[in-house]
Design a protein around this motif. Structure first.
Motif, PDB file in Angstrom:
ATOM      1  N   ALA A 197     -10.739   7.041  20.412  1.00 42.69           N
ATOM      2  CA  ALA A 197      -9.934   8.400  19.780  1.00 42.69           C
ATOM      3  C   ALA A 197      -8.476   7.493  19.611  1.00 42.69           C
ATOM      4  CB  ALA A 197      -9.585   9.329  20.657  1.00 42.69           C
ATOM      5  N   LEU A 198      -7.751   6.628  20.467  1.00 38.42           N
ATOM      6  CA  LEU A 198      -6.770   5.797  20.240  1.00 38.42           C
ATOM      7  C   LEU A 198      -6.861   4.889  19.031  1.00 38.42           C
ATOM      8  CD1 LEU A 198      -3.740   5.306  20.943  1.00 38.42           C
ATOM      9  CD2 LEU A 198      -4.526   3.596  22.664  1.00 38.42           C
ATOM     10  N   ASN A 199      -7.783   4.343  19.143  1.00 43.49           N
ATOM     11  CA  ASN A 199      -8.253   3.319  18.075  1.00 43.49           C
ATOM     12  C   ASN A 199      -8.397   3.729  16.690  1.00 43.49           C
ATOM     13  OD1 ASN A 199      -9.579   1.369  16.364  1.00 43.49           O
ATOM     14  ND2 ASN A 199     -10.033   0.135  18.228  1.00 43.49           N
ATOM     15  N   LYS A 200      -9.097   4.798  16.644  1.00 42.83           N
ATOM     16  CA  LYS A 200      -9.274   5.645  15.336  1.00 42.83           C
ATOM     17  C   LYS A 200      -7.751   6.388  14.826  1.00 42.83           C
ATOM     18  CE  LYS A 200     -11.885   9.174  13.022  1.00 42.83           C
ATOM     19  NZ  LYS A 200     -12.865  10.434  12.880  1.00 42.83           N
ATOM     20  N   ALA A 201      -6.962   6.940  15.853  1.00 39.01           N
ATOM     21  CA  ALA A 201      -5.621   7.471  15.454  1.00 39.01           C
ATOM     22  C   ALA A 201      -4.703   6.434  14.777  1.00 39.01           C
ATOM     23  CB  ALA A 201      -5.233   8.189  16.687  1.00 39.01           C
ATOM     24  N   LEU A 202      -4.848   5.331  15.307  1.00 38.23           N
ATOM     25  CA  LEU A 202      -3.711   4.139  14.939  1.00 38.23           C
ATOM     26  C   LEU A 202      -4.341   3.727  13.520  1.00 38.23           C
ATOM     27  CD1 LEU A 202      -2.579   2.028  17.887  1.00 38.23           C
ATOM     28  CD2 LEU A 202      -1.235   3.045  16.202  1.00 38.23           C
ATOM     29  N   SER A 203      -5.779   3.674  13.543  1.00 40.75           N
ATOM     30  CA  SER A 203      -6.318   3.131  12.210  1.00 40.75           C
ATOM     31  C   SER A 203      -6.097   4.043  11.021  1.00 40.75           C
ATOM     32  CB  SER A 203      -7.817   3.132  12.303  1.00 40.75           C
ATOM     33  OG  SER A 203      -8.124   2.032  13.421  1.00 40.75           O
ATOM     34  N   GLU A 204      -6.275   5.429  11.515  1.00 37.51           N
ATOM     35  CA  GLU A 204      -5.819   6.497  10.508  1.00 37.51           C
ATOM     36  C   GLU A 204      -4.413   6.083   9.603  1.00 37.51           C
ATOM     37  OE1 GLU A 204      -9.107   9.844  11.241  1.00 37.51           O
ATOM     38  OE2 GLU A 204      -7.090   9.934  12.256  1.00 37.51           O
ATOM     39  N   ARG A 205      -3.495   6.040  10.895  1.00 30.55           N
ATOM     40  CA  ARG A 205      -2.180   6.062  10.489  1.00 30.55           C
ATOM     41  C   ARG A 205      -1.785   4.736   9.736  1.00 30.55           C
ATOM     42  NH1 ARG A 205       2.986   7.531  13.979  1.00 30.55           N
ATOM     43  NH2 ARG A 205       4.797   6.643  12.843  1.00 30.55           N
ATOM     44  N   LEU A 206      -2.323   3.409  10.449  1.00 28.05           N
ATOM     45  CA  LEU A 206      -1.932   2.473   9.443  1.00 28.05           C
ATOM     46  C   LEU A 206      -2.585   2.331   7.972  1.00 28.05           C
ATOM     47  CD1 LEU A 206      -0.866  -0.506  10.095  1.00 28.05           C
ATOM     48  CD2 LEU A 206      -3.308  -1.201  10.397  1.00 28.05           C
ATOM     49  N   THR A 207      -3.672   2.881   7.721  1.00 31.09           N
ATOM     50  CA  THR A 207      -4.272   2.808   6.530  1.00 31.09           C
ATOM     51  C   THR A 207      -4.007   4.078   5.599  1.00 31.09           C
ATOM     52  OG1 THR A 207      -6.249   4.051   7.443  1.00 31.09           O
ATOM     53  CG2 THR A 207      -6.587   1.861   7.594  1.00 31.09           C
ATOM     54  N   ALA A 208      -3.090   5.063   6.086  1.00 36.15           N
ATOM     55  CA  ALA A 208      -2.671   6.266   5.407  1.00 36.15           C
ATOM     56  C   ALA A 208      -3.422   7.110   5.289  1.00 36.15           C
ATOM     57  CB  ALA A 208      -1.905   5.772   4.069  1.00 36.15           C
ATOM     58  N   LEU A 209      -4.614   7.032   5.893  1.00 36.34           N
ATOM     59  CA  LEU A 209      -5.701   8.287   5.981  1.00 36.34           C
ATOM     60  C   LEU A 209      -5.254   9.453   6.489  1.00 36.34           C
ATOM     61  CD1 LEU A 209      -9.125   6.306   6.134  1.00 36.34           C
ATOM     62  CD2 LEU A 209      -8.179   7.105   3.974  1.00 36.34           C
ATOM     63  N   ALA A 210      -4.332   9.312   7.427  1.00 36.05           N
ATOM     64  CA  ALA A 210      -3.785  10.398   8.192  1.00 36.05           C
ATOM     65  C   ALA A 210      -2.752  11.067   7.444  1.00 36.05           C
ATOM     66  CB  ALA A 210      -3.228   9.949   9.613  1.00 36.05           C
ATOM     67  N   VAL A 211      -2.163  10.673   6.342  1.00 38.68           N
ATOM     68  CA  VAL A 211      -1.173  11.416   5.874  1.00 38.68           C
ATOM     69  C   VAL A 211      -1.275  12.706   5.343  1.00 38.68           C
ATOM     70  CG1 VAL A 211       0.560  11.185   3.638  1.00 38.68           C
ATOM     71  CG2 VAL A 211       0.143   9.163   4.686  1.00 38.68           C
ATOM     72  N   SER A 212      -0.352  13.632   5.680  1.00 39.59           N
ATOM     73  CA  SER A 212      -0.812  14.984   5.274  1.00 39.59           C
ATOM     74  C   SER A 212       0.688  15.606   4.939  1.00 39.59           C
ATOM     75  CB  SER A 212      -1.473  15.691   6.205  1.00 39.59           C
ATOM     76  OG  SER A 212      -1.687  16.937   5.936  1.00 39.59           O
ATOM     77  N   ASN A 231       0.712  -1.159   0.005  1.00 44.47           N
ATOM     78  CA  ASN A 231       0.129  -0.124   0.042  1.00 44.47           C
ATOM     79  C   ASN A 231       0.767   1.381  -0.143  1.00 44.47           C
ATOM     80  OD1 ASN A 231      -2.992  -0.870   0.600  1.00 44.47           O
ATOM     81  ND2 ASN A 231      -1.641  -2.440   1.704  1.00 44.47           N
ATOM     82  N   VAL A 232       1.737   1.196   0.926  1.00 45.63           N
ATOM     83  CA  VAL A 232       2.693   2.692   0.771  1.00 45.63           C
ATOM     84  C   VAL A 232       3.465   2.511  -0.545  1.00 45.63           C
ATOM     85  CG1 VAL A 232       4.757   3.413   2.197  1.00 45.63           C
ATOM     86  CG2 VAL A 232       3.119   2.505   3.423  1.00 45.63           C
ATOM     87  N   GLY A 233       3.820   1.646  -0.962  1.00 44.85           N
ATOM     88  CA  GLY A 233       4.665   1.662  -2.544  1.00 44.85           C
ATOM     89  C   GLY A 233       3.424   2.108  -3.550  1.00 44.85           C
ATOM     90  N   ILE A 234       2.382   1.676  -3.521  1.00 49.62           N
ATOM     91  CA  ILE A 234       1.403   2.221  -4.421  1.00 49.62           C
ATOM     92  C   ILE A 234       1.128   3.683  -4.133  1.00 49.62           C
ATOM     93  CG2 ILE A 234      -0.956   2.332  -5.233  1.00 49.62           C
ATOM     94  CD1 ILE A 234      -1.061  -0.917  -4.810  1.00 49.62           C
ATOM     95  N   GLN A 235       1.140   4.197  -2.949  1.00 47.04           N
ATOM     96  CA  GLN A 235       1.205   5.477  -2.619  1.00 47.04           C
ATOM     97  C   GLN A 235       2.240   6.577  -2.910  1.00 47.04           C
ATOM     98  OE1 GLN A 235       0.046   4.990   1.551  1.00 47.04           O
ATOM     99  NE2 GLN A 235      -1.633   3.696   0.853  1.00 47.04           N
ATOM    100  N   ASP A 236       3.570   5.802  -2.832  1.00 45.86           N
ATOM    101  CA  ASP A 236       4.574   6.313  -3.340  1.00 45.86           C
ATOM    102  C   ASP A 236       4.428   6.545  -4.944  1.00 45.86           C
ATOM    103  OD1 ASP A 236       5.984   6.119  -1.046  1.00 45.86           O
ATOM    104  OD2 ASP A 236       7.068   4.333  -1.853  1.00 45.86           O
ATOM    105  N   ALA A 237       3.908   5.843  -5.705  1.00 44.17           N
ATOM    106  CA  ALA A 237       3.678   5.800  -7.088  1.00 44.17           C
ATOM    107  C   ALA A 237       2.690   6.779  -7.513  1.00 44.17           C
ATOM    108  CB  ALA A 237       3.504   4.401  -7.735  1.00 44.17           C
ATOM    109  N   HIS A 238       1.648   7.001  -6.586  1.00 44.86           N
ATOM    110  CA  HIS A 238       0.673   7.848  -6.840  1.00 44.86           C
ATOM    111  C   HIS A 238       1.178   9.354  -6.738  1.00 44.86           C
ATOM    112  CE1 HIS A 238      -3.523   8.460  -7.763  1.00 44.86           C
ATOM    113  NE2 HIS A 238      -3.807   9.309  -6.631  1.00 44.86           N
ATOM    114  N   ASN A 239       1.872   9.469  -5.811  1.00 44.47           N
ATOM    115  CA  ASN A 239       2.858  10.762  -5.273  1.00 44.47           C
ATOM    116  C   ASN A 239       3.461  11.218  -6.599  1.00 44.47           C
ATOM    117  OD1 ASN A 239       4.923  12.557  -4.346  1.00 44.47           O
ATOM    118  ND2 ASN A 239       3.419  12.691  -2.904  1.00 44.47           N
ATOM    119  N   LEU A 240       4.392  10.198  -6.987  1.00 42.98           N
ATOM    120  CA  LEU A 240       5.478  10.365  -8.041  1.00 42.98           C
ATOM    121  C   LEU A 240       4.944  10.575  -9.579  1.00 42.98           C
ATOM    122  CD1 LEU A 240       8.237  10.629  -9.102  1.00 42.98           C
ATOM    123  CD2 LEU A 240       8.465   8.153  -8.877  1.00 42.98           C
ATOM    124  N   GLY A 241       3.930   9.835  -9.838  1.00 41.69           N
ATOM    125  CA  GLY A 241       3.417   9.883 -11.237  1.00 41.69           C
ATOM    126  C   GLY A 241       3.042  11.170 -11.802  1.00 41.69           C
TER     127      GLY A 241
END
Length: 493
Positions: free
Chosen positions: A366-381, A292-302
């Motif tokens: 709140a902790l569960n959601k914060a970790l979930s957002e980080r794991l799923t990359a929804l928190a990436v800013s 997933n992080v690799g595909i997100q790299d590609a999406h940023n770069l393309g």
């Protein structure tokens, strides 16, 4: 015809990147060493942000049709799982889909767009020039060269491209060896089965065709010595020692060990060489985040590479790939190492730490959601250019709904242009230029953070480049012009 870009590696990362470039009119050749797609699926999980990325190009439906939606995930094999149902996304779940099938679908997508994929060939090196790269390729019967504007290494943790470029791959060697087997189980446990104790931890996940993946760690996993190839007998013995039964294990199709060697490329770009995916970062496969992080790299770069080649992207744009994605690689390493520590906590102290953390996940949403957002990359800013920027700048935009329209934001994103959303009911003057699409609309039930936004510029990858809330149309219009001056080359090459 001279290829503008050569991609070494035809896995999910290379295929998605190639498709992104072709959507922007860039010619691409993917050189892949494997003759056929590897049916041993290292990755099984597609995370919500990755589904959003697929949806932003209209490529998500086959994955939704075939993948098994799972409304949560594990963190370090803790008893209490992460809950994705509260995530702010149209896809509050992971999709369980073997990597082999993911690659097949991505290859179909890339080929339909006109990507050239050369299988059974491998990149052996390259020569970089002022305005181009000569890529050396070894084919089935001969060696040859390809001319390109850029070469991109999507060729795994042992990347030939990274090595040839002299880019350091800094980190730590493996000290843990996990183990897995894709097997038939005559008496499979309940869905989502996971257990952990002083003797180790085991997870069992269903696979297509009636098979199951049994994956785990045990005290003897804490080693720097290679114990030899995993056998069915060893897998059975480890599983019985931890769970008390073998679930009727038989007919293995893949048995493997995997380590926690952890490394990060010092540079994601050096001149006309770029890296993405495992070529840029290596880590313990905790939480199913690697692909997933690799595909997100590609999406940023393309889109950045395409806009540079097409002439409307500013000179500095390609350098922002490293500036934005290298810190994400560092975060990936941080949480992978943290999970590894918890997954190898076999001592009484380690068991208690796991128990405490697991209870906190279960009782603190709140902790569960914060970790979930980080794991799923929804928190990436990504960092805003200055402190005066709107709070939304750098965040990824949600799938905004527009009044009177069935088309939402994701379906309006394009890899070859920014999207200017005029939310003033047409008060802004019309703007036309290469690399820019304009949509005038009003938001339907906007999220709280978007309620006061009157105009925004959204990048091709779905992240907010600029947002404004000024009520004065003249001031807002001037701010839009300044934003576009920063995102676009002032004059074509």
């Amino acid at each position: 015809m001279e290829q503008q870009v050569v991609i070494a590696g035809g896995g999910p990362v290379g295929l998605w990147l190639a498709a992104e470039l072709r959507l922007s009119g860039v010619s691409v050749t993917v050189v892949e060493e494997r003759v056929d797609i590897d049916q041993r699926s290292k990755a099984l999980t597609i995370h919500p942000r990755t589904i959003e990325i697929l949806a932003s190009r209209g490529a998500h439906k086959p994955f939704l049709a075939e993948g098994l939606p799972i409304p949560g995930g594990h963190f370090a094999m803790l008893d209490d799982r992460l809950d994705f149902r509260a995530l702010e996304t149209p896809f509050p779940y992971t999709l369980a889909l073997p990597q082999a099938r993911t690659e097949e679908l991505l290859e179909e997508h890339a080929l339909a767009l006109g990507v050239t994929i050369v299988r059974g060939h491998r990149v052996t090196g390259f020569s970089e020039h002022a305005e181009s790269v000569t890529v050396h390729v070894e084919g089935l019967d001969e060696s040859y060269e390809l001319q390109a504007a850029f070469i991109i290494g999507c060729d795994g943790s042992r990347s030939t491209v990274r090595t040839a470029a002299g880019i350091d791959f800094v980190g730590t060697p493996s000290t843990v060896l996990g183990w897995l087997g894709d097997v038939t189980l005559d008496r499979p446990p309940h869905p989502g089965f996971s257990t952990f104790g002083p003797r180790g931890g085991v997870m069992v996940a269903p696979l297509p065709g009636g098979q199951y993946r049994v994956v785990g760690v045990s005290p003897d996993s804490l080693t720097t010595e290679w114990p030899g190839d995993l056998t069915l007998e060893e897998l059975r013995a480890k599983t019985v020692a931890i769970t008390g039964e073998d679930f009727g294990m038989r007919n293995p199709v893949w048995l493997s060990r995997f380590g926690n060697a952890t490394r990060l490329a010092a540079q994601y770009r050096r001149g006309r060489v770029l890296l993405a995916g495992d070529a840029a970062h290596q880590h313990f496969p905790a939480g199913g985040v690697g692909m997933n992080v690799g595909i997100q790299d590609a999406h940023n770069l393309g889109w950045k590479l395409a806009s540079t080649l097409r002439g409307w992207g500013p000179d500095h744009l390609l350098d922002t790939y490293h500036a934005e994605r290298h810190p994400i690689g560092a975060q990936l390493i941080e949480h992978s190492r943290a999970q590894t520590a918890l997954m190898t906590g076999f001592t009484p102290e380690g068991i208690d730490l796991r128990s405490l953390f697991s209870k906190m996940l279960a009782t603190q949403p709140a902790l569960n959601k914060a970790l979930s957002e980080r794991l799923t990359a929804l928190a990436v800013s990504y960092p805003a250019p200055d402190r005066s920027a709107h709070s939304l700048t750098g965040s990824h935009a949600p799938d905004l709904a527009f009044t009177g329209s069935e088309k939402r934001l994701f379906s309006r994103l394009r890899p070859d242009s920014y999207l200017l959303l005029d939310l003033t009911a047409g008060a802004l003057a019309c703007r036309t230029r290469p690399g820019l699409a304009v949509h005038t609309a009003t938001l339907d039930r906007p999220p709280a953070a978007w309620a006061s936004v009157r105009a925004t510029v959204v990048r091709p990858d779905g992240h907010v480049a600029w947002a404004g809330s000024d009520e004065d149309d003249t001031v807002l219009s001037a701010a839009v012009d300044r934003a576009l001056a920063a995102t676009h080359r002032t004059a074509a090459r």
